[in-house]
Design a protein around this motif. Structure first.
Motif, short mmCIF file in Angstrom:
data_model
loop_
_atom_site.label_atom_id
_atom_site.label_comp_id
_atom_site.label_asym_id
_atom_site.label_seq_id
_atom_site.Cartn_x
_atom_site.Cartn_y
_atom_site.Cartn_z
N VAL A 1 9.22 -17.61 35.41
CA VAL A 1 10.30 -16.96 34.69
C VAL A 1 11.33 -17.98 34.23
N ILE A 2 12.05 -17.59 33.20
CA ILE A 2 13.13 -18.41 32.67
C ILE A 2 14.43 -17.71 33.01
N ARG A 3 15.27 -18.37 33.79
CA ARG A 3 16.56 -17.80 34.18
C ARG A 3 17.67 -18.51 33.43
N ARG A 4 18.55 -17.75 32.82
CA ARG A 4 19.70 -18.33 32.11
C ARG A 4 20.80 -18.68 33.10
N SER A 5 21.48 -19.76 32.81
CA SER A 5 22.65 -20.14 33.61
C SER A 5 23.90 -19.67 32.88
N ALA A 6 25.05 -20.09 33.36
CA ALA A 6 26.32 -19.77 32.71
C ALA A 6 26.84 -20.97 31.92
N TYR B 1 16.91 -25.96 27.54
CA TYR B 1 17.89 -25.15 26.80
C TYR B 1 17.15 -24.07 26.03
N GLN B 2 17.81 -22.92 25.85
CA GLN B 2 17.26 -21.84 25.05
C GLN B 2 18.30 -21.44 24.02
N PRO B 3 17.87 -21.26 22.75
CA PRO B 3 18.83 -20.80 21.74
C PRO B 3 19.37 -19.42 22.11
N TYR B 4 20.69 -19.24 21.93
CA TYR B 4 21.30 -17.96 22.28
C TYR B 4 22.60 -17.79 21.50
N ASP B 5 22.64 -16.83 20.59
CA ASP B 5 23.84 -16.50 19.80
C ASP B 5 24.47 -17.71 19.11
#
Length: 89
Positions: A43-48, A76-80
């Motif tokens: 799984v890929i978990r996002r951090s803050a 890193y994952q693209p997000y907004d």
């Protein structure tokens, strides 16, 4: 009340007499089902932690069909319109 003489130390490992795992059963790590289970649990978990731009030298990759960028040992994952640090388990 117990007498001190009646207390006997147990040898290490005496709780289980032998391992009960059988290769080929779905719950064992060496079986095909065990390997499939471990790979699908990734799984890929996002951090803050968010960044506006990626550091130089990042490589685009895909894990379980999700686009991520690997920059050294950080993912890193693209997000907004920015990038979030992610952890891969």
């Amino acid at each position: 009340m117990l007498a001190v003489d009646s207390l006997m130390p147990m040898p290490f490992g005496s709780f289980v007499s032998e391992a009960q795992a059988v290769v080929g059963r779905p719950v064992t790590p060496g079986s095909v089902a065990g390997v499939a289970r471990r790979t699908t649990r990734r799984v890929i978990r996002r951090s803050a932690v968010y960044v506006a731009a990626l550091p130089s030298g990042c490589v685009k990759t895909s894990i379980n069909g999700v686009l991520i960028w690997r920059c050294g040992g950080i993912y890193y994952q693209p997000y907004d319109g920015r990038y979030v640090v992610v952890y891969i388990d």
